[in-house]
Design an enzyme around this catalytic site. Structure first.
Site, mmCIF file in Angstrom:
data_model
loop_
_atom_site.group_PDB
_atom_site.id
_atom_site.type_symbol
_atom_site.label_atom_id
_atom_site.label_comp_id
_atom_site.label_asym_id
_atom_site.label_seq_id
_atom_site.Cartn_x
_atom_site.Cartn_y
_atom_site.Cartn_z
ATOM 1 N N SER A 17 -21.332 -76.753 28.304
ATOM 2 C CA SER A 17 -22.642 -76.116 28.473
ATOM 3 C C SER A 17 -22.931 -75.134 27.336
ATOM 4 O O SER A 17 -24.080 -74.823 27.067
ATOM 5 C CB SER A 17 -22.679 -75.364 29.802
ATOM 6 N N TYR A 48 -23.889 -74.302 33.559
ATOM 7 C CA TYR A 48 -23.942 -75.534 34.347
ATOM 8 C C TYR A 48 -23.464 -75.321 35.790
ATOM 9 O O TYR A 48 -23.909 -76.011 36.705
ATOM 10 C CB TYR A 48 -23.000 -76.582 33.728
ATOM 11 N N GLY A 49 -22.525 -74.408 35.962
ATOM 12 C CA GLY A 49 -21.735 -74.353 37.193
ATOM 13 C C GLY A 49 -22.459 -74.038 38.477
ATOM 14 O O GLY A 49 -21.901 -74.203 39.554
ATOM 15 N N CYS A 79 -15.702 -79.448 29.834
ATOM 16 C CA CYS A 79 -16.463 -78.793 30.883
ATOM 17 C C CYS A 79 -15.949 -79.309 32.213
ATOM 18 O O CYS A 79 -16.035 -80.511 32.491
ATOM 19 C CB CYS A 79 -17.945 -79.136 30.715
ATOM 20 N N ASN A 80 -15.408 -78.404 33.008
ATOM 21 C CA ASN A 80 -14.887 -78.804 34.327
ATOM 22 C C ASN A 80 -15.996 -79.096 35.326
ATOM 23 O O ASN A 80 -15.766 -79.745 36.334
ATOM 24 C CB ASN A 80 -14.027 -77.673 34.890
ATOM 25 N N CYS A 189 -12.316 -73.086 34.229
ATOM 26 C CA CYS A 189 -13.627 -73.176 33.592
ATOM 27 C C CYS A 189 -13.317 -72.817 32.152
ATOM 28 O O CYS A 189 -12.616 -71.827 31.898
ATOM 29 C CB CYS A 189 -14.596 -72.173 34.200
ATOM 30 N N THR A 190 -13.803 -73.634 31.209
ATOM 31 C CA THR A 190 -13.388 -73.430 29.818
ATOM 32 C C THR A 190 -13.928 -72.134 29.214
ATOM 33 O O THR A 190 -13.488 -71.718 28.151
ATOM 34 C CB THR A 190 -13.797 -74.637 28.952
ATOM 35 N N HIS A 191 -14.856 -71.476 29.918
ATOM 36 C CA HIS A 191 -15.309 -70.158 29.449
ATOM 37 C C HIS A 191 -14.260 -69.066 29.729
ATOM 38 O O HIS A 191 -14.196 -68.066 29.014
ATOM 39 C CB HIS A 191 -16.607 -69.739 30.161
HETATM 40 N N1 DGL Z 1 -17.331 -74.271 30.757
HETATM 41 C C1 DGL Z 1 -17.777 -75.133 31.793
HETATM 42 C C2 DGL Z 1 -16.714 -75.417 32.792
HETATM 43 O O1 DGL Z 1 -15.579 -75.586 32.397
HETATM 44 C C3 DGL Z 1 -19.175 -74.833 32.321
HETATM 45 C C4 DGL Z 1 -19.390 -73.450 32.867
HETATM 46 C C5 DGL Z 1 -20.854 -73.222 33.170
HETATM 47 O O2 DGL Z 1 -21.684 -73.498 32.301
HETATM 48 O O3 DGL Z 1 -21.137 -72.775 34.290
HETATM 49 O O4 DGL Z 1 -16.949 -75.546 33.976
#
Ligand code: DGL
Length: 267
Positions: A17, A48-49, A79-80, A189-191
């Site tokens: 995202s 996205y989440g 992105c998970n 979550c990759t963030h």
């Molecule tokens: N980084 C993404 C993940 O691993 C998306 C997080 C988001 O945009 O909410 O879920």
């Protein structure tokens, strides 16, 4: 379509995202410095989440189509919150991915089952990831003792570059609901790995003995096995909307400032 790809050098296409996938890209570049990479961050639609599944599927199709049109042969869904594999199977796009699709789930579950056998794992992730049950299913298959907790605000806060105090209070709230006997907290979550230091501090402050786990390296390991990693080490970036936070994050990862193309791929 295929012929068009053939004239371009093979690249690994990575998407998320926004900035989150950069935590995965960094690990891929450490393990495969010669791989040519094209990255798409859907900054216009981030985070996205907290979005419904139908929207996420549409975003995933657009992201993958864009990456394929730019010459990606392998796709890494960094992105998970989305399942690239499910979306592409259902849309019929799967047959157009020339090589492999790598998602976060399998390498994460495999690494946890291998390195933390018998330990109590807590998955922290977005509401979309928790609702999809992908980790619950993977853990059940691998005999992992897991709990799943959604953090609705964290990815969005990181994406917009929220002040450290705000991030600390979001993380502290999440840590306050961790079971006391947690051994490992998977940052799914990759963030989240961008604020891994805050997780470590808040876990210690709460008096827990849990350690944090960033799955990015196990994903990079799988990329090295399954993807084309012999190229010129180039990296290109496309965003659906310009983002100062993305530019700033990128400049801390790369020496010099790689070019960023802005391309609205709205569906
Ligand atoms: N980084 C993404 C993940 O691993 C998306 C997080 C988001 O945009 O909410 O879920």
């Amino acid at each position: 379509l295929y012929t068009t790809y053939d004239i371009l050098s093979p690249m690994i296409g990575i998407f998320d995202s926004g900035v989150g996938g950069l935590t995965v890209l960094t690990k891929i570049r450490e393990r495969a410095p010669d791989a040519d990479i094209i990255y798409f961050g859907d900054t216009k639609n981030a985070p996205y989440g907290t979005r419904p599944l139908e929207e996420l599927r549409a975003f995933t199709s657009s992201a993958v189509e864009l990456l394929l049109s730019k010459g990606a042969r392998d796709i890494v869904s960094a992105c998970n919150s989305v399942s690239a594999f499910t979306t592409l199977s259902e849309s019929g796009l799967l047959a157009q991915v020339p090589l492999s699709i790598i998602e976060m789930t399998r390498p994460t579950v495999r690494a946890l089952a291998r390195d933390f056998t018998g330990e109590k794992i807590v998955f922290l992730a977005t509401p979309a990831t928790i609702a999809s049950s992908i980790y619950a299913r993977g853990c059940a298959e691998s005999g992992i003792n897991a709990t799943h907790i959604a953090i609705p605000e964290l990815a969005g806060a990181i994406e917009r570059g929220a002040p450290r105090d705000e991030i600390i209070s979001i993380v502290a709230r999440a840590v306050s609901v961790l079971p006391r006997d947690t051994d490992v907290v998977s940052l799914s979550c990759t963030h989240y790995p961008f604020v891994q230091d805050i997780f470590i501090e808040e876990i210690a402050r709460a008096g827990l003995a849990a350690e944090t786990f960033d799955p990015a390296d196990s994903v990079a390991e799988e990329v090295c096995v399954g993807c084309e990693k012999n190229g010129n080490g180039t990296a290109r970036f496309i965003l659906s909307k310009d983002s100062a936070v993305f530019r700033d994050t990128l400049s801390r990862i790369f020496v010099g400032s790689p070019m960023i193309e802005i391309r609205d791929v709205s569906v």
